[in-house]
Design a protein around this motif. Structure first.
Motif, PDB file in Angstrom:
ATOM      1  N   ASP A  97      44.321  44.239  56.147  1.00 32.61           N
ATOM      2  CA  ASP A  97      43.607  44.130  54.879  1.00 32.61           C
ATOM      3  C   ASP A  97      44.385  44.904  53.832  1.00 32.61           C
TER       4      ASP A  97
ATOM      5  N   THR B 118      44.597  46.023  49.638  1.00 33.77           N
ATOM      6  CA  THR B 118      44.198  46.062  48.234  1.00 33.77           C
ATOM      7  C   THR B 118      45.318  46.749  47.462  1.00 33.77           C
TER       8      THR B 118
ATOM      9  N   THR C 107      46.796  35.079  48.058  1.00 30.08           N
ATOM     10  CA  THR C 107      45.370  35.085  47.725  1.00 30.08           C
ATOM     11  C   THR C 107      44.551  35.999  48.625  1.00 30.08           C
TER      12      THR C 107
ATOM     13  N   ARG D 122      43.690  41.727  47.498  1.00 28.46           N
ATOM     14  CA  ARG D 122      42.836  42.075  46.361  1.00 28.46           C
ATOM     15  C   ARG D 122      43.574  42.988  45.378  1.00 28.46           C
TER      16      ARG D 122
ATOM     17  N   ALA E 121      42.689  46.097  42.536  1.00 28.66           N
ATOM     18  CA  ALA E 121      41.644  47.022  42.100  1.00 28.66           C
ATOM     19  C   ALA E 121      42.288  48.156  41.304  1.00 28.66           C
TER      20      ALA E 121
END
Lengths: 225, 225
Positions: A25, A27, A58, A61, A63
């Motif tokens: 994952d 970000t 895509t 993320r 932030a």
């Protein structure tokens, strides 16, 4: 694992893209996500606008620095050395507490022109400055000794080469060494405590001259022994 | 060729012995030849007394710094970095004029303890200091990035590795590159002008940490590309 990658430049994109590809994952943290997404011109290094890159990634993320670090198991400092301490402060000391903080930045000072000098060296290092500023983070210096594309795909070279880890926390260095092997690195050398980052940060001057002499940044140090 | 090797320590002996073995004329320069020959104890690095070494290298002469440099086609600075400028002054500017001056020294400062720091770095180098002090010498920086035994016998490693040359005089770099190949080096990288020695001198901090981490100085950098 969930990674926050601080920085949207060449290094940040390379690391984030590879982590995503490996199933982590990711970000990416930036100062102002709306402004980053709104940019339509290439950045100073010639990278395409972030939104264009993001459209091809895509799963990643975007932030704020704090938003990214707040959710992460490990944080990657992929900012320029001069911005690192400020960016990490924006990420937030509380968000860095106990986190593995992978520091890839180099203390390059371009104020005297090209080639850059180092704004800290020899008796201190950027990695140690970061550790002192965020004593509860588990800083590991690594990957600052090769070009971004090779950091995450060392097998682009015709033979194996070496990367280094420096840090005061053995468990954190273990996590990072495992990640480096996922990237494809076959020779990860643990140099010792974080003060050994003085050595790898001081590699940059010869790295820069090698780039000039070889006409390409696509090379790496291999420690033959 | 006739070489003057300034310095009777580990590096001076390694280079002088190898040059002699390759059929060159070699004179080692020292501050006080009689005192050097009279010593009966190991030096600070644990090397046997010079006279003992000399008895096994009967083709190599010993002279004062000036006496050695005065007869030589090329001069090798194999002194400690802190002593280099003084020793070269004793060798004599007139004796260095137009000579190829092979600078192997590193600007190590042990005054803060171990590991040493560098007394010049980043915005200047020992090689450039030497060139400024002896503007008529043709300074080439090389071989300061690996241990003495490997400088002259790189084939002691299991595979080829890299060495660097920096200098303002292309012909002098050519002479030195040829000599390095005689020593067995297969990858001699010309980094450019003498200011690129800032890069190779700043390799020492990571070299010292690698020695610590690997437990041996028998390693070298290979530039994989």
């Amino acid at each position: 694992m969930h990674f926050a990658v601080l920085g949207t430049g060449t290094v940040g994109r390379a690391v984030a893209g590879r982590l995503d590809e490996l199933g982590h994952d990711v970000t990416i943290g930036t100062r102002d996500p709306r402004a980053t997404l709104a940019r339509t011109e290439a950045d100073g290094m010639g990278n395409p606008p972030y939104a264009e890159w993001a459209a091809q990634h895509t799963g990643i993320r975007l932030a704020s620095f704090a938003g990214a670090a707040g959710q992460a198991d490990a944080v990657v400092n992929a900012t320029s050395g001069e911005a690192s301490l400020e960016v990490l402060a924006l990420a937030g000391a509380a968000n860095l507490k106990e986190r593995v903080l992978i520091d890839i930045a180099n203390p390059l000072d371009f104020s005297r022109g090209i080639p850059p000098t180092l704004f800290v060296k020899d008796t201190d290092s950027l990695a140690e400055q970061i550790q002192r500023a965020f004593p509860n983070a588990r800083v590991v210096k690594t990957l600052n000794t090769l070009t971004a594309a090779l950091m995450v795909r060392p097998d682009a070279l015709p033979e194996g080469s070496s990367v280094f880890v420096s840090g005061d926390d053995a468990d954190a260095k273990g996590v990072v060494s495992t990640l480096l092997k996922e990237f494809g690195h076959t020779d990860v050398i643990d140099l010792g405590d974080l003060s050994t980052a003085r050595g790898t940060e001081m590699l940059l001057p010869v790295w820069l001259r090698l780039w000039g002499a070889l006409g390409t940044p696509t090379f790496n140090f291999k420690i033959v022994r």
